[in-house]
Design a protein around this motif. Structure first.
Motif, PDB file in Angstrom:
ATOM      1  N   SER A   1       0.854  -1.195   0.000  1.00  0.00           N
ATOM      2  CA  SER A   1       0.000   0.000   0.000  1.00  0.00           C
ATOM      3  C   SER A   1       0.883   1.235   0.000  1.00  0.00           C
ATOM      4  O   SER A   1       2.083   1.149   0.265  1.00  0.00           O
ATOM      5  CB  SER A   1      -0.923   0.002   1.217  1.00  0.00           C
ATOM      6  OG  SER A   1      -0.167   0.038   2.414  1.00  0.00           O
ATOM      7  N   GLY A   2       0.278   2.371  -0.316  1.00  0.00           N
ATOM      8  CA  GLY A   2       0.979   3.642  -0.217  1.00  0.00           C
ATOM      9  C   GLY A   2       1.409   4.261  -1.534  1.00  0.00           C
ATOM     10  O   GLY A   2       1.986   5.351  -1.535  1.00  0.00           O
ATOM     11  N   GLY A   3       1.152   3.603  -2.641  1.00  0.00           N
ATOM     12  CA  GLY A   3       1.532   4.176  -3.916  1.00  0.00           C
ATOM     13  C   GLY A   3       0.689   5.384  -4.269  1.00  0.00           C
ATOM     14  O   GLY A   3      -0.280   5.717  -3.585  1.00  0.00           O
TER      15      GLY A   3
ATOM     16  N   SER B   1       7.970  12.792  -2.095  1.00  0.00           N
ATOM     17  CA  SER B   1       8.184  11.585  -1.295  1.00  0.00           C
ATOM     18  C   SER B   1       6.926  10.736  -1.236  1.00  0.00           C
ATOM     19  O   SER B   1       5.811  11.252  -1.331  1.00  0.00           O
ATOM     20  CB  SER B   1       8.590  11.963   0.142  1.00  0.00           C
ATOM     21  OG  SER B   1       9.792  12.692   0.158  1.00  0.00           O
ATOM     22  N   LEU B   2       7.131   9.452  -1.075  1.00  0.00           N
ATOM     23  CA  LEU B   2       6.063   8.499  -0.818  1.00  0.00           C
ATOM     24  C   LEU B   2       6.585   7.463   0.167  1.00  0.00           C
ATOM     25  O   LEU B   2       7.787   7.193   0.201  1.00  0.00           O
ATOM     26  CB  LEU B   2       5.607   7.793  -2.091  1.00  0.00           C
ATOM     27  CG  LEU B   2       4.716   8.544  -3.070  1.00  0.00           C
ATOM     28  CD1 LEU B   2       4.512   7.728  -4.340  1.00  0.00           C
ATOM     29  CD2 LEU B   2       3.374   8.893  -2.449  1.00  0.00           C
ATOM     30  N   ARG B   3       5.660   6.873   0.888  1.00  0.00           N
ATOM     31  CA  ARG B   3       6.019   5.797   1.812  1.00  0.00           C
ATOM     32  C   ARG B   3       5.153   4.590   1.494  1.00  0.00           C
ATOM     33  O   ARG B   3       3.921   4.661   1.578  1.00  0.00           O
ATOM     34  CB  ARG B   3       5.829   6.204   3.272  1.00  0.00           C
ATOM     35  CG  ARG B   3       6.372   5.199   4.273  1.00  0.00           C
ATOM     36  CD  ARG B   3       6.227   5.717   5.704  1.00  0.00           C
ATOM     37  NE  ARG B   3       6.805   4.820   6.693  1.00  0.00           N
ATOM     38  CZ  ARG B   3       8.071   4.892   7.093  1.00  0.00           C
ATOM     39  NH1 ARG B   3       8.876   5.821   6.613  1.00  0.00           N
ATOM     40  NH2 ARG B   3       8.538   4.045   7.993  1.00  0.00           N
ATOM     41  N   LEU B   4       5.800   3.512   1.122  1.00  0.00           N
ATOM     42  CA  LEU B   4       5.104   2.266   0.819  1.00  0.00           C
ATOM     43  C   LEU B   4       5.169   1.332   2.018  1.00  0.00           C
ATOM     44  O   LEU B   4       6.153   1.362   2.762  1.00  0.00           O
ATOM     45  CB  LEU B   4       5.733   1.579  -0.396  1.00  0.00           C
ATOM     46  CG  LEU B   4       5.905   2.404  -1.660  1.00  0.00           C
ATOM     47  CD1 LEU B   4       6.488   1.538  -2.772  1.00  0.00           C
ATOM     48  CD2 LEU B   4       4.594   3.033  -2.087  1.00  0.00           C
ATOM     49  N   SER B   5       4.142   0.526   2.176  1.00  0.00           N
ATOM     50  CA  SER B   5       4.121  -0.459   3.255  1.00  0.00           C
ATOM     51  C   SER B   5       3.854  -1.840   2.692  1.00  0.00           C
ATOM     52  O   SER B   5       3.103  -1.995   1.723  1.00  0.00           O
ATOM     53  CB  SER B   5       3.028  -0.115   4.274  1.00  0.00           C
ATOM     54  OG  SER B   5       3.352   1.040   5.004  1.00  0.00           O
TER      55      SER B   5
ATOM     56  N   MET C   1      10.490   6.647   0.336  1.00  0.00           N
ATOM     57  CA  MET C   1      11.114   7.080  -0.910  1.00  0.00           C
ATOM     58  C   MET C   1      11.133   8.599  -0.961  1.00  0.00           C
ATOM     59  O   MET C   1      10.069   9.238  -0.996  1.00  0.00           O
ATOM     60  CB  MET C   1      10.349   6.506  -2.106  1.00  0.00           C
ATOM     61  CG  MET C   1      10.164   4.998  -2.041  1.00  0.00           C
ATOM     62  SD  MET C   1       9.412   4.293  -3.515  1.00  0.00           S
ATOM     63  CE  MET C   1       7.795   5.045  -3.444  1.00  0.00           C
ATOM     64  N   ASN C   2      12.304   9.177  -0.946  1.00  0.00           N
ATOM     65  CA  ASN C   2      12.477  10.625  -0.992  1.00  0.00           C
ATOM     66  C   ASN C   2      13.151  11.045  -2.290  1.00  0.00           C
ATOM     67  O   ASN C   2      13.783  10.222  -2.968  1.00  0.00           O
ATOM     68  CB  ASN C   2      13.324  11.087   0.193  1.00  0.00           C
ATOM     69  CG  ASN C   2      12.676  10.801   1.528  1.00  0.00           C
ATOM     70  OD1 ASN C   2      11.454  10.802   1.660  1.00  0.00           O
ATOM     71  ND2 ASN C   2      13.502  10.560   2.527  1.00  0.00           N
ATOM     72  N   ASN C   3      13.008  12.327  -2.610  1.00  0.00           N
ATOM     73  CA  ASN C   3      13.636  12.875  -3.822  1.00  0.00           C
ATOM     74  C   ASN C   3      13.330  11.986  -5.029  1.00  0.00           C
ATOM     75  O   ASN C   3      14.226  11.591  -5.787  1.00  0.00           O
ATOM     76  CB  ASN C   3      15.151  13.016  -3.630  1.00  0.00           C
ATOM     77  CG  ASN C   3      15.806  13.792  -4.744  1.00  0.00           C
ATOM     78  OD1 ASN C   3      15.153  14.573  -5.440  1.00  0.00           O
ATOM     79  ND2 ASN C   3      17.095  13.584  -4.943  1.00  0.00           N
ATOM     80  N   LEU C   4      12.067  11.691  -5.210  1.00  0.00           N
ATOM     81  CA  LEU C   4      11.660  10.792  -6.281  1.00  0.00           C
ATOM     82  C   LEU C   4      11.928  11.393  -7.652  1.00  0.00           C
ATOM     83  O   LEU C   4      11.843  12.624  -7.839  1.00  0.00           O
ATOM     84  CB  LEU C   4      10.181  10.448  -6.135  1.00  0.00           C
ATOM     85  CG  LEU C   4       9.890   9.406  -5.053  1.00  0.00           C
ATOM     86  CD1 LEU C   4       8.423   9.434  -4.636  1.00  0.00           C
ATOM     87  CD2 LEU C   4      10.270   8.014  -5.537  1.00  0.00           C
TER      88      LEU C   4
ATOM     89  N   CYS D   1       6.386  -6.158  -3.016  1.00  0.00           N
ATOM     90  CA  CYS D   1       7.209  -6.710  -1.944  1.00  0.00           C
ATOM     91  C   CYS D   1       7.173  -8.226  -2.028  1.00  0.00           C
ATOM     92  O   CYS D   1       6.231  -8.818  -2.573  1.00  0.00           O
ATOM     93  CB  CYS D   1       6.778  -6.211  -0.573  1.00  0.00           C
ATOM     94  SG  CYS D   1       5.160  -6.741   0.019  1.00  0.00           S
ATOM     95  N   THR D   2       8.224  -8.832  -1.510  1.00  0.00           N
ATOM     96  CA  THR D   2       8.366 -10.274  -1.572  1.00  0.00           C
ATOM     97  C   THR D   2       9.071 -10.771  -0.330  1.00  0.00           C
ATOM     98  O   THR D   2       9.700  -9.987   0.377  1.00  0.00           O
ATOM     99  CB  THR D   2       9.146 -10.673  -2.837  1.00  0.00           C
ATOM    100  OG1 THR D   2       9.217 -12.106  -2.941  1.00  0.00           O
ATOM    101  CG2 THR D   2      10.567 -10.128  -2.792  1.00  0.00           C
ATOM    102  N   ASP D   3       8.953 -12.070  -0.065  1.00  0.00           N
ATOM    103  CA  ASP D   3       9.611 -12.618   1.119  1.00  0.00           C
ATOM    104  C   ASP D   3      11.092 -12.862   0.826  1.00  0.00           C
ATOM    105  O   ASP D   3      11.572 -12.602  -0.284  1.00  0.00           O
ATOM    106  CB  ASP D   3       8.918 -13.925   1.532  1.00  0.00           C
ATOM    107  CG  ASP D   3       9.135 -15.017   0.517  1.00  0.00           C
ATOM    108  OD1 ASP D   3       9.651 -16.083   0.891  1.00  0.00           O
ATOM    109  OD2 ASP D   3       8.798 -14.797  -0.670  1.00  0.00           O
ATOM    110  N   SER D   4      11.805 -13.390   1.807  1.00  0.00           N
ATOM    111  CA  SER D   4      13.249 -13.540   1.687  1.00  0.00           C
ATOM    112  C   SER D   4      13.668 -14.491   0.568  1.00  0.00           C
ATOM    113  O   SER D   4      14.774 -14.364   0.037  1.00  0.00           O
ATOM    114  CB  SER D   4      13.828 -14.023   3.022  1.00  0.00           C
ATOM    115  OG  SER D   4      13.241 -15.260   3.391  1.00  0.00           O
TER     116      SER D   4
END
Length: 114
Positions: free
Chosen positions: A7-9, A17-21, A83-86, A96-99
């Motif tokens: 989320s967060g796009g 800036s944006l912050r994704l979760s 994400m800053n200075n996009l 996102c993905t797992d390890s």
């Protein structure tokens, strides 16, 4: 079955800036250690962006180093990508993905206008 949800796009101007979760569910054994963020621009292959490690030694692609920060939000139990200075070249669908890169979310669109 592990489920990852991003989320967060959104749409932002260059320099913004944006912050994704990334939230995980479906297994009490699932660890946020090693959660990774990837992105895919139109017509391009999916590329790795960053990976979170609980040891504190998170790693970043050179293209985002110094602008993006990956971290864990303990209150929300998510792995976030600040994400800053996009830049317009950051535009794409972020996943996102797992390890082990086995489980993937549905993605969230990030669009950076010039």
């Amino acid at each position: 079955q592990v489920q990852l949800v991003e989320s967060g796009g959104g749409l932002v101007q260059a320099g913004g800036s944006l912050r994704l979760s990334c939230a995980a569910s479906g297994s009490v054994f699932f660890s946020l250690n090693g959660i990774g963020w990837f992105r895919q621009a139109p017509g391009k292959q999916r590329e790795w962006v960053a990976r979170f490690f609980t040891s504190g030694t998170s790693i970043y692609a050179d293209s985002v180093k110094g602008r993006f920060t990956i971290s864990r939000d303990n209150a929300k139990n998510t792995v976030d990508l600040q994400m800053n200075n996009l830049k317009p070249e950051d535009t794409g669908v972020y996943y996102c993905t797992d390890s082990s890169n086995k489980y993937w979310g549905q993605g969230t669109q990030v669009t950076v206008s010039a």
